[in-house]
Design a protein around this motif. Structure first.
Motif, PDB file in Angstrom:
ATOM      1  N   ASN A   1      35.173  33.643  32.863  1.00 59.26           N
ATOM      2  CA  ASN A   1      36.299  34.432  32.354  1.00 59.26           C
ATOM      3  C   ASN A   1      36.238  35.834  32.946  1.00 59.26           C
ATOM      4  N   ALA A   2      35.043  36.406  32.950  1.00 52.82           N
ATOM      5  CA  ALA A   2      34.858  37.757  33.478  1.00 52.82           C
ATOM      6  C   ALA A   2      35.100  37.809  34.983  1.00 52.82           C
ATOM      7  N   VAL A   3      34.700  36.763  35.697  1.00 53.74           N
ATOM      8  CA  VAL A   3      34.952  36.717  37.142  1.00 53.74           C
ATOM      9  C   VAL A   3      36.453  36.797  37.421  1.00 53.74           C
ATOM     10  N   VAL A   4      37.232  36.058  36.658  1.00 50.81           N
ATOM     11  CA  VAL A   4      38.693  36.091  36.836  1.00 50.81           C
ATOM     12  C   VAL A   4      39.224  37.488  36.538  1.00 50.81           C
ATOM     13  N   PHE A   5      38.743  38.083  35.452  1.00 47.90           N
ATOM     14  CA  PHE A   5      39.139  39.452  35.136  1.00 47.90           C
ATOM     15  C   PHE A   5      38.866  40.381  36.316  1.00 47.90           C
ATOM     16  N   GLU A   6      37.650  40.302  36.852  1.00 44.92           N
ATOM     17  CA  GLU A   6      37.265  41.187  37.950  1.00 44.92           C
ATOM     18  C   GLU A   6      38.064  40.906  39.218  1.00 44.92           C
ATOM     19  N   ILE A   7      38.368  39.639  39.472  1.00 49.52           N
ATOM     20  CA  ILE A   7      39.185  39.294  40.643  1.00 49.52           C
ATOM     21  C   ILE A   7      40.554  39.938  40.538  1.00 49.52           C
ATOM     22  N   VAL A   8      41.205  39.755  39.398  1.00 50.14           N
ATOM     23  CA  VAL A   8      42.573  40.260  39.232  1.00 50.14           C
ATOM     24  C   VAL A   8      42.603  41.788  39.246  1.00 50.14           C
ATOM     25  N   MET A   9      41.675  42.413  38.526  1.00 49.86           N
ATOM     26  CA  MET A   9      41.661  43.874  38.470  1.00 49.86           C
ATOM     27  C   MET A   9      41.352  44.486  39.829  1.00 49.86           C
ATOM     28  N   THR A  10      40.399  43.898  40.560  1.00 50.13           N
ATOM     29  CA  THR A  10      40.046  44.448  41.863  1.00 50.13           C
ATOM     30  C   THR A  10      41.133  44.159  42.880  1.00 50.13           C
ATOM     31  N   PHE A  11      41.814  43.037  42.740  1.00 50.81           N
ATOM     32  CA  PHE A  11      42.968  42.772  43.599  1.00 50.81           C
ATOM     33  C   PHE A  11      43.984  43.902  43.444  1.00 50.81           C
ATOM     34  N   GLY A  12      44.283  44.272  42.205  1.00 48.28           N
ATOM     35  CA  GLY A  12      45.233  45.349  41.966  1.00 48.28           C
ATOM     36  C   GLY A  12      44.775  46.662  42.561  1.00 48.28           C
ATOM     37  N   LEU A  13      43.474  46.948  42.451  1.00 43.57           N
ATOM     38  CA  LEU A  13      42.924  48.181  43.006  1.00 43.57           C
ATOM     39  C   LEU A  13      43.043  48.204  44.528  1.00 43.57           C
ATOM     40  N   VAL A  14      42.567  47.163  45.191  1.00 46.55           N
ATOM     41  CA  VAL A  14      42.551  47.154  46.654  1.00 46.55           C
ATOM     42  C   VAL A  14      43.969  47.028  47.215  1.00 46.55           C
ATOM     43  N   TYR A  15      44.845  46.313  46.523  1.00 48.19           N
ATOM     44  CA  TYR A  15      46.252  46.252  46.937  1.00 48.19           C
ATOM     45  C   TYR A  15      46.855  47.662  46.904  1.00 48.19           C
TER      46      TYR A  15
ATOM     47  N   TRP B   1      17.150  48.288  34.323  1.00 49.57           N
ATOM     48  CA  TRP B   1      16.563  47.010  34.759  1.00 49.57           C
ATOM     49  C   TRP B   1      17.096  45.858  33.890  1.00 49.57           C
ATOM     50  N   THR B   2      18.419  45.794  33.833  1.00 47.94           N
ATOM     51  CA  THR B   2      19.113  44.742  33.094  1.00 47.94           C
ATOM     52  C   THR B   2      20.044  44.022  34.058  1.00 47.94           C
ATOM     53  N   TRP B   3      19.808  42.725  34.262  1.00 48.89           N
ATOM     54  CA  TRP B   3      20.542  41.998  35.297  1.00 48.89           C
ATOM     55  C   TRP B   3      21.325  40.811  34.739  1.00 48.89           C
ATOM     56  N   ASP B   4      21.516  40.753  33.430  1.00 45.64           N
ATOM     57  CA  ASP B   4      22.247  39.640  32.827  1.00 45.64           C
ATOM     58  C   ASP B   4      23.682  39.605  33.364  1.00 45.64           C
ATOM     59  N   SER B   5      24.056  38.481  33.936  1.00 43.62           N
ATOM     60  CA  SER B   5      25.416  38.269  34.466  1.00 43.62           C
ATOM     61  C   SER B   5      25.809  39.301  35.520  1.00 43.62           C
ATOM     62  N   HIS B   6      24.820  39.927  36.146  1.00 44.59           N
ATOM     63  CA  HIS B   6      25.148  40.970  37.133  1.00 44.59           C
ATOM     64  C   HIS B   6      25.939  40.413  38.312  1.00 44.59           C
ATOM     65  N   TRP B   7      25.704  39.153  38.630  1.00 45.53           N
ATOM     66  CA  TRP B   7      26.403  38.545  39.766  1.00 45.53           C
ATOM     67  C   TRP B   7      27.921  38.558  39.582  1.00 45.53           C
ATOM     68  N   VAL B   8      28.358  38.551  38.330  1.00 40.66           N
ATOM     69  CA  VAL B   8      29.798  38.580  38.036  1.00 40.66           C
ATOM     70  C   VAL B   8      30.439  39.808  38.657  1.00 40.66           C
ATOM     71  N   TYR B   9      29.709  40.936  38.609  1.00 37.42           N
ATOM     72  CA  TYR B   9      30.261  42.216  39.047  1.00 37.42           C
ATOM     73  C   TYR B   9      30.175  42.416  40.553  1.00 37.42           C
ATOM     74  N   TRP B  10      29.669  41.413  41.249  1.00 32.61           N
ATOM     75  CA  TRP B  10      29.740  41.351  42.707  1.00 32.61           C
ATOM     76  C   TRP B  10      30.762  40.307  43.144  1.00 32.61           C
TER      77      TRP B  10
END
Length: 252
Positions: A143-157, A211-220
């Protein structure tokens, strides 16, 4: 196709004075952005007894990040293009507007700028740590990956439309504030769900210091996918098959 314009660049580029100056500008811009943005959350927490996750805290974070990014992009624009975000750099690379070598320099500088800003905040606040980005209750990683995709799409667009497009004309004047505004608006939309990063470096600094990496991959993953799609869509459809010489290579 913009993919045909993707350039690796020469290894010698990493040692050129203009590339090093651009990387330094990205480091400073990122430090300014993260220090103000993350610091505002820490200050709000201190003043409200851990109220950063309240509606008022969300609005405060949105305004602080919008203002700080407006400034960070503005002060770096004439030197590095004012990316202040590895996802923006990736989107520019996909569109053929920056070489891989220079992009890697930017990434290193951006990540270091974020870490240094968080370390400075920890020292300046007497040991408080910037909280790592995390998912809210009931929000899954994808769910968070989709959020980040859409929000970053808007930013880079927005970056492409106001700063990269050679036809932008006078719209380029408002590029930094438009970029700040879309980030602020996206924080209001996604902040309550996954923190609304849109920027791997902004997530990386707090993760390193705490030093907290829980779900950090989502934000990449999310930001890089969103940025890549935005770069391909805007460059292919709206910029079109112009020659590489007509396109900016360092200022985005």
């Amino acid at each position: 196709m913009p993919v045909s314009r993707i350039a690796v660049g020469s290894p010698a580029e990493a040692g050129q004075a203009d590339a090093l100056k651009a990387a330094l500008a990205e480091f400073i811009s990122m430090l300014i952005f993260v220090f103000a943005g993350e610091g505002s959350g820490m200050a709000f927490n201190k003043l409200t007894d851990n109220g950063a996750t309240t509606p008022a805290g969300l609005v405060s974070a949105s305004i602080a990040h919008a203002f700080a990014l407006f400034v960070a992009v503005s002060v770096g624009a004439n030197i590095s293009g004012g990316h202040v975000n590895p996802a923006v750099t990736f989107g520019a690379f996909v569109g053929g507007h920056i070489t891989l070598i220079r992009g890697i320099l930017y990434w290193i500088a951006q990540l270091l700028g974020s870490v240094v800003a968080c370390l400075l905040l920890k020292f300046a606040t007497g040991g408080l740590e910037t909280s790592a980005f995390s998912l809210s209750s009931g929000v899954g990683a994808w769910n968070a990956v989709v959020f980040e995709i859409v929000m970053t799409f808007g930013l880079v667009y927005t970056v492409y439309a106001t700063a990269v497009d050679p036809k932008k004309g006078n719209v380029g004047i408002i590029a930094p504030i438009a970029i700040g505004f879309i980030v602020g608006a996206n924080i209001l939309a996604g902040g309550a769900f996954d923190g609304a990063s849109m920027n791997p470096a902004v997530s990386f600094g707090p993760a390193v210091v705490s030093w907290t990496w829980d779900s950090h991959w989502v934000y990449w993953l999310g930001p890089l996918i969103g940025a890549g799609i935005a770069g391909l869509v805007y460059d292919t459809i709206f910029i079109g098959p112009v020659t590489h010489e007509q396109l900016p290579t360092t200022d985005y």
